[in-house]
Design a protein around this motif. Structure first.
Motif, PDB file in Angstrom:
ATOM      1  N   GLN A 250       0.854  -1.180   0.000  1.00  0.00           N
ATOM      2  CA  GLN A 250       0.000   0.000   0.000  1.00  0.00           C
ATOM      3  C   GLN A 250       0.892   1.233   0.000  1.00  0.00           C
ATOM      4  O   GLN A 250       1.760   1.372   0.858  1.00  0.00           O
ATOM      5  CB  GLN A 250      -0.929   0.020   1.209  1.00  0.00           C
ATOM      6  CG  GLN A 250      -1.975  -1.091   1.186  1.00  0.00           C
ATOM      7  CD  GLN A 250      -3.071  -0.861   2.222  1.00  0.00           C
ATOM      8  OE1 GLN A 250      -3.336   0.272   2.632  1.00  0.00           O
ATOM      9  NE2 GLN A 250      -3.712  -1.932   2.637  1.00  0.00           N
TER      10      GLN A 250
ATOM     11  N   GLU B 266       1.045   5.619  -0.638  1.00  0.00           N
ATOM     12  CA  GLU B 266       0.382   6.902  -0.841  1.00  0.00           C
ATOM     13  C   GLU B 266       1.292   7.797  -1.678  1.00  0.00           C
ATOM     14  O   GLU B 266       2.457   8.009  -1.338  1.00  0.00           O
ATOM     15  CB  GLU B 266       0.086   7.587   0.497  1.00  0.00           C
ATOM     16  CG  GLU B 266      -1.048   6.942   1.274  1.00  0.00           C
ATOM     17  CD  GLU B 266      -1.452   7.757   2.487  1.00  0.00           C
ATOM     18  OE1 GLU B 266      -0.856   8.841   2.700  1.00  0.00           O
ATOM     19  OE2 GLU B 266      -2.363   7.331   3.209  1.00  0.00           O
TER      20      GLU B 266
ATOM     21  N   ALA C 165      -7.927   6.246 -14.175  1.00  0.00           N
ATOM     22  CA  ALA C 165      -6.755   5.928 -13.352  1.00  0.00           C
ATOM     23  C   ALA C 165      -5.547   5.624 -14.226  1.00  0.00           C
ATOM     24  O   ALA C 165      -4.421   6.019 -13.912  1.00  0.00           O
ATOM     25  CB  ALA C 165      -7.063   4.744 -12.437  1.00  0.00           C
TER      26      ALA C 165
ATOM     27  N   TYR D  88      -9.088  11.561  -3.057  1.00  0.00           N
ATOM     28  CA  TYR D  88      -7.934  10.870  -3.622  1.00  0.00           C
ATOM     29  C   TYR D  88      -8.419  10.009  -4.781  1.00  0.00           C
ATOM     30  O   TYR D  88      -9.630   9.799  -4.965  1.00  0.00           O
ATOM     31  CB  TYR D  88      -7.229  10.000  -2.579  1.00  0.00           C
ATOM     32  CG  TYR D  88      -8.099   8.947  -1.947  1.00  0.00           C
ATOM     33  CD1 TYR D  88      -8.290   7.702  -2.541  1.00  0.00           C
ATOM     34  CD2 TYR D  88      -8.756   9.209  -0.735  1.00  0.00           C
ATOM     35  CE1 TYR D  88      -9.103   6.749  -1.965  1.00  0.00           C
ATOM     36  CE2 TYR D  88      -9.570   8.257  -0.160  1.00  0.00           C
ATOM     37  CZ  TYR D  88      -9.744   7.027  -0.767  1.00  0.00           C
ATOM     38  OH  TYR D  88     -10.553   6.087  -0.195  1.00  0.00           O
ATOM     39  N   SER D  89      -7.497   9.504  -5.563  1.00  0.00           N
ATOM     40  CA  SER D  89      -7.819   8.531  -6.605  1.00  0.00           C
ATOM     41  C   SER D  89      -7.021   7.265  -6.319  1.00  0.00           C
ATOM     42  O   SER D  89      -6.085   7.279  -5.519  1.00  0.00           O
ATOM     43  CB  SER D  89      -7.487   9.086  -7.998  1.00  0.00           C
ATOM     44  OG  SER D  89      -6.108   9.418  -8.090  1.00  0.00           O
ATOM     45  N   GLU D  90      -7.398   6.170  -6.963  1.00  0.00           N
ATOM     46  CA  GLU D  90      -6.747   4.891  -6.686  1.00  0.00           C
ATOM     47  C   GLU D  90      -6.384   4.161  -7.970  1.00  0.00           C
ATOM     48  O   GLU D  90      -7.022   4.330  -9.008  1.00  0.00           O
ATOM     49  CB  GLU D  90      -7.655   3.977  -5.870  1.00  0.00           C
ATOM     50  CG  GLU D  90      -7.818   4.367  -4.434  1.00  0.00           C
ATOM     51  CD  GLU D  90      -8.560   3.294  -3.637  1.00  0.00           C
ATOM     52  OE1 GLU D  90      -7.926   2.277  -3.291  1.00  0.00           O
ATOM     53  OE2 GLU D  90      -9.760   3.479  -3.390  1.00  0.00           O
ATOM     54  N   CYS D  91      -5.349   3.324  -7.862  1.00  0.00           N
ATOM     55  CA  CYS D  91      -5.007   2.385  -8.920  1.00  0.00           C
ATOM     56  C   CYS D  91      -4.313   1.193  -8.271  1.00  0.00           C
ATOM     57  O   CYS D  91      -4.011   1.215  -7.080  1.00  0.00           O
ATOM     58  CB  CYS D  91      -4.118   3.023  -9.996  1.00  0.00           C
ATOM     59  SG  CYS D  91      -2.394   3.252  -9.488  1.00  0.00           S
ATOM     60  N   ARG D  92      -4.065   0.168  -9.047  1.00  0.00           N
ATOM     61  CA  ARG D  92      -3.314  -0.993  -8.580  1.00  0.00           C
ATOM     62  C   ARG D  92      -2.079  -1.162  -9.457  1.00  0.00           C
ATOM     63  O   ARG D  92      -2.136  -0.949 -10.672  1.00  0.00           O
ATOM     64  CB  ARG D  92      -4.161  -2.270  -8.634  1.00  0.00           C
ATOM     65  CG  ARG D  92      -5.291  -2.304  -7.636  1.00  0.00           C
ATOM     66  CD  ARG D  92      -6.082  -3.601  -7.734  1.00  0.00           C
ATOM     67  NE  ARG D  92      -6.669  -3.779  -9.062  1.00  0.00           N
ATOM     68  CZ  ARG D  92      -7.795  -3.215  -9.478  1.00  0.00           C
ATOM     69  NH1 ARG D  92      -8.468  -2.424  -8.663  1.00  0.00           N
ATOM     70  NH2 ARG D  92      -8.254  -3.437 -10.687  1.00  0.00           N
TER      71      ARG D  92
ATOM     72  N   ARG E 153      -1.570  -1.670  -3.850  1.00  0.00           N
ATOM     73  CA  ARG E 153      -2.595  -0.637  -3.970  1.00  0.00           C
ATOM     74  C   ARG E 153      -1.953   0.736  -3.835  1.00  0.00           C
ATOM     75  O   ARG E 153      -1.127   0.946  -2.946  1.00  0.00           O
ATOM     76  CB  ARG E 153      -3.653  -0.837  -2.891  1.00  0.00           C
ATOM     77  CG  ARG E 153      -4.778   0.181  -2.893  1.00  0.00           C
ATOM     78  CD  ARG E 153      -5.664  -0.034  -1.680  1.00  0.00           C
ATOM     79  NE  ARG E 153      -6.711   0.977  -1.567  1.00  0.00           N
ATOM     80  CZ  ARG E 153      -7.459   1.179  -0.487  1.00  0.00           C
ATOM     81  NH1 ARG E 153      -7.265   0.416   0.583  1.00  0.00           N
ATOM     82  NH2 ARG E 153      -8.386   2.106  -0.454  1.00  0.00           N
TER      83      ARG E 153
ATOM     84  N   LYS F 266      -2.804   4.925  -3.552  1.00  0.00           N
ATOM     85  CA  LYS F 266      -3.750   6.025  -3.369  1.00  0.00           C
ATOM     86  C   LYS F 266      -3.028   7.317  -3.710  1.00  0.00           C
ATOM     87  O   LYS F 266      -1.961   7.612  -3.165  1.00  0.00           O
ATOM     88  CB  LYS F 266      -4.268   6.061  -1.930  1.00  0.00           C
ATOM     89  CG  LYS F 266      -5.100   4.846  -1.550  1.00  0.00           C
ATOM     90  CD  LYS F 266      -5.470   4.856  -0.076  1.00  0.00           C
ATOM     91  CE  LYS F 266      -6.480   5.916   0.252  1.00  0.00           C
ATOM     92  NZ  LYS F 266      -6.965   5.812   1.652  1.00  0.00           N
TER      93      LYS F 266
END
Length: 373
Positions: A141, A143, A187, A211-215, A229, A231
Motif C-alpha cells: 500500500q 500513498e 486511473a 484521492y484517486s486509486e489504482c493498482r 494498492r 492512493k
C-alpha cells in the motif's frame, strides 16, 4: 630283506609325522561371532545445535536401517523444546520448537545413547527474504502525492510525501517481466509506472475527489503476479478545495437565493483575482491569484457547481469570460475576467432561449443540462 625295508619306511614316516605335529602350534576352534556383536553403537551426533523451526534426522549407527522402529525407544527430555517424529528403522526426525535445551535418548538392547540438543532463537535475517518461496513487493500500500512547480511557491511541497515511489521485488530470483497500472480508464491516464518499477502521478485529481486509486501489478518470469494498492493525492486540488470551502463559509448563507449565490461567485473572482495573459488553467488561477478570461470562466463554472447550480463555461475563444448559469429557474450569462488588476468589473445578463441558441452555435453546451427540468 624286503621286510626290513618296509619297517624302515614306516619308521621314517612316523618321524616325519611327529616333526610336523610338534612344529605346528595348537589352534583354537571357536564359533564365528555375529557381525552385530562386533559393532560399536553410537548416535550420529552427541551434541546438536538447531534454530527454531529446523528439523534434523538423527540415527543410531551400527544398527541396520531395516530394523523395526519399535526395537528402538526414542525419548526427549523436553517436548516443548524438541519433539520427535517420523521414526523409521534406526532413524528419527527431531524438530526444534523453541529456544532451550533438551536431551534426546534412544534405548537399544537395554543400553541408552544420548544426544544433547541446544535450540536457539530464530533471527529475522534479511537474507531469509531472498527465499524463492516468498516473492513479495517492498510495499503493498503506497500513498502518492501530485503537484506542479508553479504551485510550490504558493502551497509548498511536503518533504514527507512520496511524489514518486519505486517498487521492488524481494524474495525471489525471478526477474520482473513487466509492470502495469491497473484500474479504470481515468486511473490509467493519471498514473505512470516505468520499467524499473517507479510510479508517479502524471495528472491531478478532480476537485471533489479526496484521492484517486489504482493498482500496480508486477509480472515475474516464473509466472508469479504481485499486486499493490496506490492512493494518489493531488496537493493542488486539495488546496483549491480548501479555497472553495472557505469561500462558502465566508460568503454563502442558507437563506440566499440562487441568483445571490451566483452573483457572489462573480464578484469574488473579479475582486480577488488579477488578469494574467495566456494563463488559462483555472486551478493555477485559484492557486496563484491570476489568469486570463478562459481561466476565469471555468473558475466561475466550478464554483457555481460546488454551490449546486447548473453552470457551463463557454469554450469558444471569442466568448471572453462567458459562463452560462441557471439560477432560480432562469438562465444567465455571467461575464468575468476583464483585463486589469483586482477588483475588476463583471456583469450578469439574463439570457433568452433564442440568445442562448445563437451563442451556443460555437460553444456546444448541452441545452438539456441548462434548460431542462
Amino acid at each position: 630283506m624286503r621286510k626290513k625295508k618296509v619297517l624302515k619306511v614306516v619308521r621314517l614316516m612316523a618321524v616325519v609325522v611327529m616333526a610336523v605335529f610338534f612344529a605346528v602350534p595348537a589352534m583354537e576352534v571357536s564359533a564365528k561371532p555375529p557381525k552385530e556383536a562386533l559393532t560399536k553403537y553410537k548416535l550420529s551426533a552427541a551434541k546438536k545445535t538447531m534454530k527454531e523451526g529446523q528439523t534434523y534426522t538423527i540415527s543410531l549407527k551400527g544398527v541396520s536401517k531395516k530394523v523395526k522402529p519399535e526395537k528402538l525407544k526414542w525419548t526427549t527430555g523436553n517436548k516443548q523444546v524438541v519433539s520427535i517424529s517420523k521414526k523409521s528403522g534406526n532413524k528419527a526426525v527431531l524438530k526444534a520448537k523453541k529456544a532451550g535445551k533438551a536431551t534426546i535418548k534412544v534405548t537399544y538392547k537395554g543400553k541408552i545413547y544420548k544426544c544433547k540438543v541446544t535450540v536457539k532463537k530464530k533471527k529475522n535475517n534479511k537474507k531469509d527474504t531472498g527465499s524463492a518461496k516468498h516473492p513479495a513487493l517492498n510495499a503493498t500500500q503506497v500513498e502518492l502525492h501530485y503537484t506542479q512547480d508553479y504551485a510550490i511557491p504558493y502551497i509548498g511541497k511536503n518533504p514527507a510525501y512520496n511524489y514518486s515511489f519505486q517498487f521492488k521485488v524481494t524474495g525471489t530470483k525471478a526477474r520482473v517481466k513487466s509492470w502495469r497500472v491497473d484500474g479504470d480508464t481515468v486511473a490509467k491516464t493519471r498514473y505512470l509506472i516505468t520499467s524499473d518499477g517507479t510510479i508517479k502521478m502524471m495528472h491531478g485529481n478532480d476537485i471533489n475527489e479526496a484521492y484517486s486509486e489504482c493498482r500496480v501489478k508486477a509480472y515475474l518470469s516464473d509466472g508469479t503476479e504481485l499486486t499493490a494498492r496506490v492512493k494518489g493525492y493531488d496537493d493542488i486540488a486539495l488546496y483549491v478545495r480548501s479555497v472553495f470551502d472557505k469561500f462558502k463559509k465566508t460568503y454563502i448563507t442558507d437563506n440566499m437565493t440562487e441568483y445571490e449565490k451566483m452573483d457572489k461567485v462573480a464578484w469574488y473572482l473579479s475582486a480577488e483575482y488579477d488578469y494574467r495573459l495566456y494563463q488559462d488553467d483555472w486551478y493555477e488561477y485559484i492557486v496563484t491569484g491570476s489568469g486570463d478570461c478562459m481561466a476565469s470562466r471555468y473558475a466561475v463554472m466550478y464554483l457555481c457547481r460546488d454551490l449546486g447550480l447548473r453552470a457551463a463555461a463557454c469554450p469558444d475563444l471569442d466568448s471572453h469570460g462567458d459562463t452560462v448559469v441557471r439560477a432560480d429557474g432562469k438562465v444567465y450569462l455571467v461575464t468575468t475576467g476583464y483585463r486589469g488588476e483586482k477588483p475588476r468589473y463583471y456583469q450578469i445578463v439574463e439570457m433568452s432561449r433564442e440568445l442562448f441558441d445563437q451563442r451556443n452555435e460555437k460553444n456546444h453546451i448541452n441545452p438539456e443540462y441548462i434548460w431542462g427540468d
